[in-house]
Scaffold this motif. Structure first.
Motif, PDB file in Angstrom:
ATOM      1  N   ALA A 324       0.822  -1.209   0.000  1.00 16.81           N
ATOM      2  CA  ALA A 324       0.000   0.000   0.000  1.00 16.81           C
ATOM      3  C   ALA A 324       0.861   1.266   0.000  1.00 16.81           C
ATOM      4  O   ALA A 324       0.340   2.370   0.208  1.00 16.81           O
ATOM      5  N   GLU A 325       2.170   1.097  -0.220  1.00 16.84           N
ATOM      6  CA  GLU A 325       3.118   2.210  -0.281  1.00 16.84           C
ATOM      7  C   GLU A 325       3.188   2.968   1.049  1.00 16.84           C
ATOM      8  O   GLU A 325       3.266   4.194   1.090  1.00 16.84           O
ATOM      9  N   ILE A 326       3.143   2.207   2.145  1.00 14.07           N
ATOM     10  CA  ILE A 326       3.315   2.747   3.488  1.00 14.07           C
ATOM     11  C   ILE A 326       4.544   2.092   4.103  1.00 14.07           C
ATOM     12  O   ILE A 326       4.702   0.870   4.038  1.00 14.07           O
ATOM     13  N   ASP A 327       5.421   2.885   4.693  1.00 20.41           N
ATOM     14  CA  ASP A 327       6.582   2.357   5.401  1.00 20.41           C
ATOM     15  C   ASP A 327       6.285   2.429   6.902  1.00 20.41           C
ATOM     16  O   ASP A 327       6.392   3.499   7.508  1.00 20.41           O
ATOM     17  N   PRO A 328       5.899   1.307   7.528  1.00 17.14           N
ATOM     18  CA  PRO A 328       5.494   1.352   8.936  1.00 17.14           C
ATOM     19  C   PRO A 328       6.642   1.648   9.896  1.00 17.14           C
ATOM     20  O   PRO A 328       6.405   1.947  11.065  1.00 17.14           O
ATOM     21  N   VAL A 329       7.866   1.588   9.403  1.00 22.39           N
ATOM     22  CA  VAL A 329       9.011   1.939  10.242  1.00 22.39           C
ATOM     23  C   VAL A 329       9.053   3.449  10.468  1.00 22.39           C
ATOM     24  O   VAL A 329       9.418   3.919  11.549  1.00 22.39           O
ATOM     25  N   THR A 330       8.637   4.203   9.455  1.00 28.50           N
ATOM     26  CA  THR A 330       8.738   5.667   9.532  1.00 28.50           C
ATOM     27  C   THR A 330       7.404   6.374   9.439  1.00 28.50           C
ATOM     28  O   THR A 330       7.339   7.591   9.629  1.00 28.50           O
ATOM     29  N   GLN A 331       6.307   5.630   9.127  1.00 24.87           N
ATOM     30  CA  GLN A 331       5.003   6.255   8.953  1.00 24.87           C
ATOM     31  C   GLN A 331       3.951   5.559   9.818  1.00 24.87           C
ATOM     32  O   GLN A 331       4.026   4.349  10.062  1.00 24.87           O
ATOM     33  N   SER A 332       2.944   6.312  10.255  1.00 22.18           N
ATOM     34  CA  SER A 332       1.792   5.697  10.927  1.00 22.18           C
ATOM     35  C   SER A 332       0.903   5.019   9.893  1.00 22.18           C
ATOM     36  O   SER A 332       0.838   5.434   8.731  1.00 22.18           O
TER      37      SER A 332
END
Length: 528
Positions: A324-332
């Motif tokens: 989904a083009e979300i980086d959970p390491v750096t983004q909520s």
């Protein structure tokens, strides 16, 4: 094309190729068993999608009594105590069974099971596989064991449509090939319903498309009593990225310390419950639902608690986020509640027997009373294996001498129309949207009556039994929700927002009663 009808009578036919069905089949070996699955076994099972794990009091600091107390507390006063005590008391034995089948549960360097904590548990007692891969790992191991067991025959790609019934006695299953004409009758001395849940009747769900409520409707049509159908659990943290099914952000993330925030970065669970993010699922789901409907949005912030460990410790969620083009390491992570589990089902006793002779039920399709109004996290896989084993033992006691493995020959007979028509496809869309809108996280009388009327109209165009089954199960849930005039656990009524002591009991219904409630709702809608 012709249908197929079996001549002979199997000892046991199991409808469903998920955890409950396969575990029961293995426990019945070497008795001949036929497993019918509407997809390759394990593939369409909600069990395989389970991320958190299996709850069991197996540490030296924990007890089955503590596990039972946590289960009862989450169930909001209507769990069946004896059922809960039996389930939690047998958890250790079932974990050992799964280990014997090759399930690679996480262990520490000394070989002890690694245990995690999830919402509303007082101890770390969830056994996992690589953080969030328990369901798929358990299913992989069981599938391999089933494939290697000659007494188990697996029929894949056939969908159960109805139960064969003589009076109160269930005598087999009538199934149809998915997308085709062939129908097959499976006469049996014992039928085990392990067909899974209802998730895909909702437009927003974490469940696979095979979780469509067929088994519940089949039992109801045959005259079985249905229990607690109003109690639907919505997982608080599905990824809100527009996918169907919605990817799941496992509760174990919050167990590791991830927090919930709104679009302004405000942590909104602090004032709602002492356990904050680890409050019972219904509390968290409603809180997230209100943040979203207010326009503030809801997000799971894993950056501080998990951060760079995310890909290694939670690979399934990490992959879904990256897709989904979300980086959970750096983004909520944007999250929303999604239909996740049905606490209600076909009423059973402690041995999985339903109100119909010859029919047992296990797994999500069953209403054992173990979950009450709100399932405790990771008790679903536990319930499936505990009662699947109990059913196998019960059936073995009724038929003490296994026959030699012998499979029925097949003859030809007449079939039914093969393809869903456009009207039926539209009816399914109406059903899913109606349940999500009016029978979802929060309900009220007007919405529930509207849902019953809309489903009744949609059902008029349905031809296939499989589609009618979906409509029937939708009506059962909505009618049961209309009957319970209070809020409790997974059932939240905005017009009856409080728990009512007079409703501190389970509810039971039949299809005949549901039909009466639905007819009344339709009459009100047409006269309005």
């Amino acid at each position: 094309m012709p249908a197929l009808v079996g001549k002979d009578v199997d000892d046991v036919v199991i409808l469903g190729g998920g955890l409950a069905g396969l575990f029961c089949a293995l426990k019945l070996a070497p008795r001949p068993v036929t497993v019918i699955s509407n997809a390759p076994i394990g593939y369409g099972a909600s069990s395989a999608w389970a991320q958190g794990g299996l709850a069991a009091a197996v540490s030296e600091n924990d007890t089955a009594a503590q596990h039972a107390a946590d289960t009862m507390a989450a169930g909001c006063g209507i769990c069946e105590r004896k059922i809960v005590e039996q389930m939690t008391g047998e958890a250790g034995d079932r974990v050992r069974d799964l280990l014997s089948y090759g399930v690679p549960f996480d262990k520490d360097l000394e070989g002890r099971l690694r245990l995690s904590r999830e919402a509303a548990h007082s101890e770390n007692r969830v056994v996992r596989v690589r953080g969030d891969m328990a369901g798929s790992a358990i299913m992989d191991a069981l599938i391999q064991s089933v494939r290697n067991t000659p007494s188990i025959r697996v029929i894949e790609g056939y969908m159960g449509e109805s139960l064969m019934v003589e009076g109160r006695y269930v005598t087999g299953v009538l199934a149809r090939r998915r997308g085709g004409l062939e129908r097959m009758a499976f006469p049996a001395k014992a039928v085990v319903l392990a067909s899974g849940g209802i998730g895909h009747l909702y437009a927003v769900t974490t469940n696979p498309g095979e979780a469509n409520g067929h088994g519940l409707a089949m039992a109801a049509r045959a005259g079985a009593v249905i229990a607690d159908a109003e109690f639907v659990q919505f997982h608080p943290t599905a990824l809100n990225v527009g996918k169907d099914p919605a990817p799941l952000a496992t509760e174990a993330l919050r167990g590791e310390g991830a927090i919930l925030v709104n679009g302004a970065g405000e942590r909104f669970m602090d004032d709602l419950h002492p356990d904050r993010e680890l409050a019972p699922r219904d509390v968290v789901a409603r809180a997230i639902h209100r943040e979203i409907t207010s326009g503030r949005g809801a997000y799971l912030d894993c950056r501080a608690a998990i951060g760079a460990r995310f890909e290694e410790d939670f690979p399934t969620v990490y992959a879904a986020c990256k897709e989904a083009e979300i980086d959970p390491v750096t983004q909520s992570i944007p999250v929303a509640p999604a239909e996740h589990y049905h606490m209600g089902g076909v009423l059973t006793d402690a041995n999985g027997r339903t109100s119909l002779d010859g029919l047992w039920a296990a797994g999500e399709v069953a209403g054992t009373g173990a979950h009450g109004a709100n399932r405790l996290a990771s008790n679903s896989l536990l319930e499936a294996v505990v009662f699947a084993a109990r059913i196998a033992e019960d059936i073995q006691g009724l038929m003490p001498t296994p026959r030699a493995t012998h499979w029925a020959e097949l003859d030809q007979a007449d079939g039914l129309p093969s393809q869903r028509n456009t009207a039926e496809q539209e009816a399914i869309t109406v059903l899913r949207e109606t349940l999500s809108r009016n029978v979802g996280v929060e309900r009220n009388a007007d919405g529930l009556k509207q849902a019953l009327a809309d489903i009744a109209r949609a059902e008029e165009v349905c031809v296939r039994d499989s589609i009618k089954n979906m409509m029937i199960t939708g009506r059962i849930i909505a009618a049961s929700a209309l009957k319970r005039t209070e809020s409790r656990g997974g059932h939240a009524r905005s017009d009856f927002p409080d728990m009512d002591p007079a409703w501190a009991h389970r509810t039971f219904t039949t299809l005949a009663e549901v039909d009466e409630i639905a007819a009344s709702a339709l009459g009100e809608a047409e006269s309005a």
